[in-house]
Design a protein around this motif. Structure first.
Motif, mmCIF file in Angstrom:
data_model
loop_
_atom_site.group_PDB
_atom_site.id
_atom_site.type_symbol
_atom_site.label_atom_id
_atom_site.label_comp_id
_atom_site.label_asym_id
_atom_site.label_seq_id
_atom_site.Cartn_x
_atom_site.Cartn_y
_atom_site.Cartn_z
ATOM 1 N N ASP A 35 0.854 -1.184 0.000
ATOM 2 C CA ASP A 35 0.000 0.000 0.000
ATOM 3 C C ASP A 35 0.889 1.233 0.000
ATOM 4 O O ASP A 35 1.494 1.559 1.025
ATOM 5 C CB ASP A 35 -0.902 -0.005 1.233
ATOM 6 C CG ASP A 35 -1.809 1.199 1.286
ATOM 7 O OD1 ASP A 35 -2.327 1.612 0.225
ATOM 8 O OD2 ASP A 35 -2.008 1.746 2.389
ATOM 9 N N GLU A 36 0.989 1.910 -1.150
ATOM 10 C CA GLU A 36 1.808 3.115 -1.299
ATOM 11 C C GLU A 36 3.208 2.911 -0.741
ATOM 12 O O GLU A 36 4.027 2.286 -1.349
ATOM 13 C CB GLU A 36 1.122 4.315 -0.644
ATOM 14 C CG GLU A 36 -0.188 4.718 -1.284
ATOM 15 C CD GLU A 36 -0.040 5.261 -2.690
ATOM 16 O OE1 GLU A 36 0.897 6.026 -2.948
ATOM 17 O OE2 GLU A 36 -0.875 4.904 -3.533
ATOM 18 N N LYS A 37 3.462 3.425 0.457
ATOM 19 C CA LYS A 37 4.786 3.338 1.077
ATOM 20 C C LYS A 37 4.812 2.361 2.246
ATOM 21 O O LYS A 37 5.648 2.461 3.137
ATOM 22 C CB LYS A 37 5.233 4.722 1.574
ATOM 23 C CG LYS A 37 5.487 5.715 0.487
ATOM 24 C CD LYS A 37 6.892 5.537 -0.008
ATOM 25 C CE LYS A 37 7.234 6.637 -1.006
ATOM 26 N NZ LYS A 37 8.574 6.517 -1.477
ATOM 27 N N LYS A 38 3.888 1.403 2.255
ATOM 28 C CA LYS A 38 3.815 0.451 3.362
ATOM 29 C C LYS A 38 3.753 -0.976 2.827
ATOM 30 O O LYS A 38 3.186 -1.228 1.774
ATOM 31 C CB LYS A 38 2.576 0.720 4.223
ATOM 32 C CG LYS A 38 2.616 2.068 4.891
ATOM 33 C CD LYS A 38 1.361 2.345 5.655
ATOM 34 C CE LYS A 38 1.410 3.758 6.220
ATOM 35 N NZ LYS A 38 0.141 4.174 6.760
ATOM 36 N N LEU A 39 4.348 -1.885 3.591
ATOM 37 C CA LEU A 39 4.268 -3.314 3.311
ATOM 38 C C LEU A 39 3.763 -3.987 4.577
ATOM 39 O O LEU A 39 4.364 -3.848 5.644
ATOM 40 C CB LEU A 39 5.643 -3.877 2.927
ATOM 41 C CG LEU A 39 5.758 -5.395 2.819
ATOM 42 C CD1 LEU A 39 4.836 -5.938 1.721
ATOM 43 C CD2 LEU A 39 7.200 -5.809 2.562
ATOM 44 N N TYR A 40 2.630 -4.674 4.465
ATOM 45 C CA TYR A 40 2.058 -5.397 5.584
ATOM 46 C C TYR A 40 2.349 -6.883 5.396
ATOM 47 O O TYR A 40 2.132 -7.433 4.311
ATOM 48 C CB TYR A 40 0.541 -5.194 5.661
ATOM 49 C CG TYR A 40 0.150 -3.752 5.873
ATOM 50 C CD1 TYR A 40 0.096 -3.216 7.154
ATOM 51 C CD2 TYR A 40 -0.154 -2.929 4.792
ATOM 52 C CE1 TYR A 40 -0.259 -1.886 7.352
ATOM 53 C CE2 TYR A 40 -0.505 -1.605 4.985
ATOM 54 C CZ TYR A 40 -0.562 -1.092 6.264
ATOM 55 O OH TYR A 40 -0.910 0.220 6.448
ATOM 56 N N VAL A 41 2.843 -7.521 6.457
ATOM 57 C CA VAL A 41 3.198 -8.937 6.417
ATOM 58 C C VAL A 41 2.430 -9.633 7.531
ATOM 59 O O VAL A 41 2.531 -9.254 8.701
ATOM 60 C CB VAL A 41 4.713 -9.142 6.630
ATOM 61 C CG1 VAL A 41 5.065 -10.611 6.542
ATOM 62 C CG2 VAL A 41 5.521 -8.316 5.648
ATOM 63 N N TYR A 42 1.656 -10.668 7.171
ATOM 64 C CA TYR A 42 0.911 -11.436 8.166
ATOM 65 C C TYR A 42 1.122 -12.910 7.889
ATOM 66 O O TYR A 42 0.911 -13.368 6.763
ATOM 67 C CB TYR A 42 -0.590 -11.104 8.106
ATOM 68 C CG TYR A 42 -1.394 -11.913 9.084
ATOM 69 C CD1 TYR A 42 -1.385 -11.603 10.443
ATOM 70 C CD2 TYR A 42 -2.118 -13.011 8.666
ATOM 71 C CE1 TYR A 42 -2.098 -12.364 11.351
ATOM 72 C CE2 TYR A 42 -2.838 -13.776 9.569
ATOM 73 C CZ TYR A 42 -2.821 -13.447 10.914
ATOM 74 O OH TYR A 42 -3.517 -14.198 11.806
#
Length: 93
Positions: A35-42
């Motif tokens: 997401d834009e300037k974010k990376l979410y890791v789950y």
């Protein structure tokens, strides 16, 4: 037990990977959302005995994904068994 990533779904916005053993048995999964300037890791891994292998598998993968966009912030939530683990990805200087 050796563990590996096995892609389930991959798009430009997200990736869902199964985590499988060398016998091709699913032992967990991990998802990456951009997401834009974010990376979410789950991710969740069922087998507690491969905790360090899981971290050793995920860290370089996340580090590689972080190179996709400069200044990317990484947010992670990873569990092995029922215990949360910390993922510290350091940038090369």
């Amino acid at each position: 037990m050796q563990i590996y990533f096995s892609p389930e779904v991959m798009t430009a916005e997200f990736q869902v990977l199964n985590i499988v053993s060398s016998e091709n048995k699913a032992v967990g999964n991990i998802a990456f959302l951009f997401d834009e300037k974010k990376l979410y890791v789950y991710g969740i891994l069922e087998e507690e005995g491969v905790r360090e292998d899981f971290k050793d598998l995920v860290k370089p993968y996340v580090k590689g994904l972080a190179k996709a966009k400069e200044g990317l912030e990484i947010y992670s939530c990873l569990y092995v068994g029922c215990k949360k683990i910390e993922l510290k990805v350091e940038e090369d200087k």
